[in-house]
Design a protein around this motif. Structure first.
Motif, mmCIF file in Angstrom:
data_model
loop_
_atom_site.group_PDB
_atom_site.id
_atom_site.type_symbol
_atom_site.label_atom_id
_atom_site.label_comp_id
_atom_site.label_asym_id
_atom_site.label_seq_id
_atom_site.Cartn_x
_atom_site.Cartn_y
_atom_site.Cartn_z
ATOM 1 N N VAL A 15 0.859 -1.188 0.000
ATOM 2 C CA VAL A 15 0.000 0.000 0.000
ATOM 3 C C VAL A 15 0.894 1.236 0.000
ATOM 4 C CG1 VAL A 15 -1.862 1.214 1.186
ATOM 5 C CG2 VAL A 15 -1.676 -1.289 1.355
ATOM 6 N N GLY A 16 0.894 1.972 -1.115
ATOM 7 C CA GLY A 16 1.706 3.193 -1.222
ATOM 8 C C GLY A 16 2.936 2.967 -2.077
ATOM 9 N N ALA A 17 3.085 3.790 -3.119
ATOM 10 C CA ALA A 17 4.234 3.667 -4.029
ATOM 11 C C ALA A 17 5.214 4.809 -3.837
ATOM 12 C CB ALA A 17 3.769 3.592 -5.481
ATOM 13 N N GLY A 18 5.457 5.202 -2.578
ATOM 14 C CA GLY A 18 6.596 6.080 -2.302
ATOM 15 C C GLY A 18 7.861 5.223 -2.394
ATOM 16 N N VAL A 19 8.986 5.836 -2.052
ATOM 17 C CA VAL A 19 10.247 5.096 -2.128
ATOM 18 C C VAL A 19 10.185 3.833 -1.269
ATOM 19 C CG1 VAL A 19 12.669 5.237 -1.414
ATOM 20 C CG2 VAL A 19 11.665 7.057 -2.769
ATOM 21 N N ALA A 20 9.586 3.926 -0.080
ATOM 22 C CA ALA A 20 9.531 2.759 0.806
ATOM 23 C C ALA A 20 8.713 1.636 0.174
ATOM 24 C CB ALA A 20 8.932 3.152 2.158
ATOM 25 N N GLY A 21 7.523 1.974 -0.330
ATOM 26 C CA GLY A 21 6.668 0.942 -0.928
ATOM 27 C C GLY A 21 7.317 0.329 -2.158
ATOM 28 N N LEU A 22 7.983 1.156 -2.943
ATOM 29 C CA LEU A 22 8.637 0.637 -4.155
ATOM 30 C C LEU A 22 9.787 -0.300 -3.787
ATOM 31 C CD1 LEU A 22 8.573 3.896 -6.313
ATOM 32 C CD2 LEU A 22 7.219 1.824 -6.696
ATOM 33 N N LEU A 38 -0.388 -0.578 -4.692
ATOM 34 C CA LEU A 38 -1.564 0.277 -4.871
ATOM 35 C C LEU A 38 -1.198 1.696 -4.453
ATOM 36 C CD1 LEU A 38 -4.107 -2.244 -3.383
ATOM 37 C CD2 LEU A 38 -3.983 -1.524 -5.779
ATOM 38 N N GLU A 39 -1.397 2.637 -5.341
ATOM 39 C CA GLU A 39 -0.965 4.020 -5.101
ATOM 40 C C GLU A 39 -2.134 4.968 -5.321
ATOM 41 O OE1 GLU A 39 1.650 5.960 -4.021
ATOM 42 O OE2 GLU A 39 0.231 7.550 -4.502
ATOM 43 N N ALA A 40 -2.375 5.829 -4.339
ATOM 44 C CA ALA A 40 -3.513 6.742 -4.431
ATOM 45 C C ALA A 40 -3.313 7.829 -5.487
ATOM 46 C CB ALA A 40 -3.755 7.383 -3.063
ATOM 47 N N ALA A 41 -2.074 8.277 -5.653
ATOM 48 C CA ALA A 41 -1.821 9.378 -6.590
ATOM 49 C C ALA A 41 -1.792 8.855 -8.029
ATOM 50 C CB ALA A 41 -0.495 10.049 -6.236
ATOM 51 N N ASP A 42 -1.637 9.785 -8.954
ATOM 52 C CA ASP A 42 -1.667 9.363 -10.359
ATOM 53 C C ASP A 42 -0.304 8.943 -10.882
ATOM 54 O OD1 ASP A 42 -0.458 11.787 -10.453
ATOM 55 O OD2 ASP A 42 -1.857 12.718 -11.870
ATOM 56 N N GLU A 43 0.713 8.978 -10.007
ATOM 57 C CA GLU A 43 1.996 8.397 -10.391
ATOM 58 C C GLU A 43 2.751 7.984 -9.134
ATOM 59 O OE1 GLU A 43 5.299 10.903 -11.782
ATOM 60 O OE2 GLU A 43 3.853 12.545 -11.799
ATOM 61 N N PRO A 44 3.686 7.043 -9.277
ATOM 62 C CA PRO A 44 4.433 6.598 -8.105
ATOM 63 C C PRO A 44 5.463 7.629 -7.667
ATOM 64 C CG PRO A 44 4.885 5.184 -10.039
ATOM 65 C CD PRO A 44 4.079 6.349 -10.510
ATOM 66 N N GLY A 45 6.016 7.451 -6.462
ATOM 67 C CA GLY A 45 7.129 8.296 -6.011
ATOM 68 C C GLY A 45 6.879 8.993 -4.680
ATOM 69 N N GLY A 46 5.625 9.272 -4.349
ATOM 70 C CA GLY A 46 5.336 9.950 -3.078
ATOM 71 C C GLY A 46 6.048 11.292 -3.004
ATOM 72 N N CYS A 47 6.859 11.482 -1.964
ATOM 73 C CA CYS A 47 7.573 12.757 -1.767
ATOM 74 C C CYS A 47 8.751 12.895 -2.715
ATOM 75 C CB CYS A 47 8.105 12.856 -0.337
ATOM 76 S SG CYS A 47 6.847 12.818 0.911
ATOM 77 N N VAL A 48 9.062 11.881 -3.509
ATOM 78 C CA VAL A 48 10.235 11.934 -4.384
ATOM 79 C C VAL A 48 9.756 11.860 -5.836
ATOM 80 C CG1 VAL A 48 12.489 10.883 -4.870
ATOM 81 C CG2 VAL A 48 11.549 10.795 -2.564
ATOM 82 N N ARG A 49 9.365 12.993 -6.349
ATOM 83 C CA ARG A 49 8.800 13.066 -7.702
ATOM 84 C C ARG A 49 9.227 14.359 -8.375
ATOM 85 N NH1 ARG A 49 2.500 12.527 -6.633
ATOM 86 N NH2 ARG A 49 2.423 13.325 -8.741
ATOM 87 N N PHE A 50 9.015 14.400 -9.674
ATOM 88 C CA PHE A 50 9.321 15.608 -10.445
ATOM 89 C C PHE A 50 8.053 16.408 -10.743
ATOM 90 C CE2 PHE A 50 12.937 12.999 -12.355
ATOM 91 C CZ PHE A 50 13.940 13.733 -11.753
ATOM 92 N N HIS A 51 8.235 17.667 -11.074
ATOM 93 C CA HIS A 51 7.240 18.438 -11.809
ATOM 94 C C HIS A 51 7.978 19.309 -12.814
ATOM 95 C CE1 HIS A 51 7.098 21.984 -8.672
ATOM 96 N NE2 HIS A 51 8.325 21.564 -8.883
ATOM 97 N N LEU A 225 15.184 8.544 -8.746
ATOM 98 C CA LEU A 225 15.233 7.377 -7.853
ATOM 99 C C LEU A 225 13.900 6.624 -7.889
ATOM 100 C CD1 LEU A 225 17.214 6.164 -5.665
ATOM 101 C CD2 LEU A 225 15.850 7.383 -3.995
ATOM 102 N N SER A 226 12.806 7.362 -7.718
ATOM 103 C CA SER A 226 11.486 6.702 -7.751
ATOM 104 C C SER A 226 11.208 6.125 -9.125
ATOM 105 C CB SER A 226 10.371 7.697 -7.444
ATOM 106 O OG SER A 226 10.623 8.357 -6.279
ATOM 107 N N ARG A 227 11.588 6.888 -10.131
ATOM 108 C CA ARG A 227 11.308 6.443 -11.491
ATOM 109 C C ARG A 227 12.035 5.117 -11.765
ATOM 110 N NH1 ARG A 227 12.145 11.138 -15.723
ATOM 111 N NH2 ARG A 227 10.197 12.001 -14.974
#
Ligand SMILES: Cc1cc2nc3c(=O)[nH]c(=O)nc-3n(C[C@H](O)[C@H](O)[C@H](O)COP(=O)(O)OP(=O)(O)OC[C@H]3O[C@@H](n4cnc5c(N)ncnc54)[C@H](O)[C@@H]3O)c2cc1C
Length: 494
Positions: A15-22, A38-51, A225-227
């Motif tokens: 449950v959760g695709a942040g770095v820990a879940g991945l 299973l990830e609530a957001a529309d992409e994995p990574g949690g606090c470690v993502r790009f924009h 890293l998440s990617r």
């Protein structure tokens, strides 16, 4: 191994695709278990993502990692990601008397040499004289909270002007009551051995890395890293489903039943963002309850606590802290005066400052060589974080508030005409620094969970904030007989 259809039954559901879940999913999938994240957001990574801001791919959350623990660098090496040290400029502190570079020999703002000129510039002679008493004070009882410890040994100036801004910038927390061992591993032991806090800092720094080099990043951004982790999960045969919020977890006959709330009520959606990764086993099944032999909860404490309470019929209570609101405002500006990096890699703002609302500013293009190259001549990326006190400013305050704060902090006039692009991202409850009074309860959680076979918890909810702690924890959290990550290599504490 469970042999049910893959849309309803798995060996392991994370449950959760942040770095820990991945990481948990990578361990599970690599060892041949059917694995679903299973990830609530529309992409994995949690606090470690790009924009994307001004057409630059920028970290929207974590942008570096502390090198005091070896785990993140080990993970980057395993994923073939190049680690990059920040450019060798100092970071600064903005306190009521003005801006000053953070003294070179410090750990979380705690000075190794209180009388050094760069320390005196921040705390003055009275502060230095009080801090020097540290070497004379009896060991006495050691307070476990970082704030109490620093005040007792070094006095309130060191606490207010050095430690509080650093801790607020890194952990969005007040040092009072903060679990010293969680934020400065080994400091209490060194204090016990050498008898003074400044001596302990000296010992931990050894011959002493230069200021700022206690962190590192990934060339190209931490989002890589998440990617890379998500791709590795999928390549190992795991499945990542985004837009899938877990709303319940309960015992099933021979495992766990995971209730998934679809992104659009009444209609489940399958993994979208990760479908770009090679060879994913993604699907758009209208799944609402998923069965798994093992369930790994890898979401922040505020969401993990009710799931665990329900799954264990109230037998396991996960400690939580008040939700911390953080807002990251990113500005991309064209301003040649910033080429000189007037405040090094950026500034941390002391809590008693009243003329700036931000609590920290990172001059990202002065900190990371890869970003300076990408941005090009005279273009600068400034990242300000907000969340001092209990609230963050309103969206309508931006970008003007960030421009005003950046101008004041950097000592360079900045206005709308220099602004190329801006973005804000809000976080609620993701930053939860471990508190000293929670340590005993948190250490009990893995023991209590042993009574519930197949249920595991990893990530910030148990390890606290920070990639070093989170990766170390997720690499080794027991998930049945799934091996730890990089068994025998450098993921453990040294
Ligand atoms: C703004 C910011 C800056 C930071 N900077 C740094 C830094 O520079 N260096 C550093 O070391 N650390 C930094 N951190 C902290 C660090 O990023 C985190 O501690 C770490 O990434 C936490 O990882 P995690 O996997 O445990 O949790 P998260 O990254 O929080 O991931 C949890 C995932 O679970 C998902 N989720 C939540 N609820 C559900 C649910 N019910 N069902 C399904 N999915 C759910 C979330 O969408 C999220 O993707 C920063 C954090 C923030 C917020």
């Amino acid at each position: 191994m469970r042999m049910t259809g893959y849309d309803t039954g798995y060996d392991v559901v994370v449950v959760g695709a942040g770095v820990a879940g991945l990481i948990a999913a990578l361990r599970s999938a690599s060892s041949g278990r059917t694995t679903l994240v299973l990830e609530a957001a529309d992409e994995p990574g949690g606090c470690v993502r790009f924009h994307r801001v001004a057409d630059l791919e920028l970290d929207r959350g974590a942008e570096s990692f502390a090198t005091v623990r070896p785990a993140v660098a080990a993970l980057a090496a395993q994923l073939a990601l190049p680690v990059e040290a920040p450019l060798g400029r100092a970071a600064w502190i903005y306190h009521r008397a003005g801006p000053a570079p953070i003294p070179a020999a410090t750990l979380l703002g705690i000075p190794a040499h209180p009388a050094a000129a760069d320390v005196r510039r921040v705390i003055g002679w009275p502060g230095a004289a009080r801090a020097a008493l540290d070497r004379l004070l009896p060991r006495g009882r050691t307070p476990q909270g970082l704030g109490e410890l620093v005040r007792a040994r070094l006095g309130s100036r060191v606490l207010r002007r050095l430690v509080a801004p650093v801790v607020a910038g890194v952990y969005s927390a007040d040092p009072a009551g903060l679990d010293t061992e969680a934020v400065a591993p080994g400091l209490l032991r060194a204090l016990g051995e050498v008898g003074s806090l400044t001596g302990a800092v000296q010992r931990l720094r050894g011959s002493g890395p230069p200021a700022g080099s206690a962190v590192a990043g990934i060339s190209g951004g931490m989002g890589l890293l998440s990617r890379a982790l998500a791709v590795a999960v999928v390549e190992a045969g795991g499945e990542i489903r985004c837009d899938a919020r877990v709303s319940g977890l309960s015992r099933a006959a021979d495992g766990w039943a995971v209730a998934v709330q679809p992104a659009t009520p009444g209609r489940a959606r399958g993994a979208s963002a990760i479908a770009k990764a090679p060879g994913p086993r993604t699907a758009s099944y209208p799944v609402e309850t998923i069965l798994a032999d093992r369930a790994v909860i890898a979401i922040p404490a505020a969401g993990a606590a009710p799931l665990i309470a329900r799954a264990t019929d109230g037998a396991v209570t996960l400690p939580t802290t008040a939700a911390t609101e953080v807002l990251i405002a990113t500005l991309v500006v064209d301003e040649p005066l910033l080429d000189e990096a007037p405040r090094g890699t950026g500034l941390l703002v002391a809590p008693d400052v009243t003329d700036v609302a931000a609590k920290a500013l990172t001059h990202a293009t002065a900190k990371w060589a890869y970003l300076a190259r990408r941005a090009g001549a005279h273009r600068h990326v400034l990242r300000l974080s907000y969340g001092r006190g209990s609230a963050t400013p309103a969206d309508s305050d931006f970008p003007d508030l960030a421009l005003r704060d950046a101008a004041r902090l950097l000592g360079v006039p900045l206005a709308r005409r220099q602004l190329v692009d801006a973005a804000t991202v809000r976080y609620s409850g993701q930053l939860a620094a471990r508190r000293a009074d929670q340590r005993a309860a948190l250490e009990e959680i893995p023991v209590q969970l042993q009574r519930f076979p197949g249920l595991a918890l990893c990530g910030s909810a148990i390890a606290g904030t920070g990639l070093g702690a989170v990766v170390t924890n997720a690499a080794a959290t027991p998930i049945g007989d799934v091996p730890p990550l990089g068994a025998g290599s450098n993921y453990d504490e040294q």
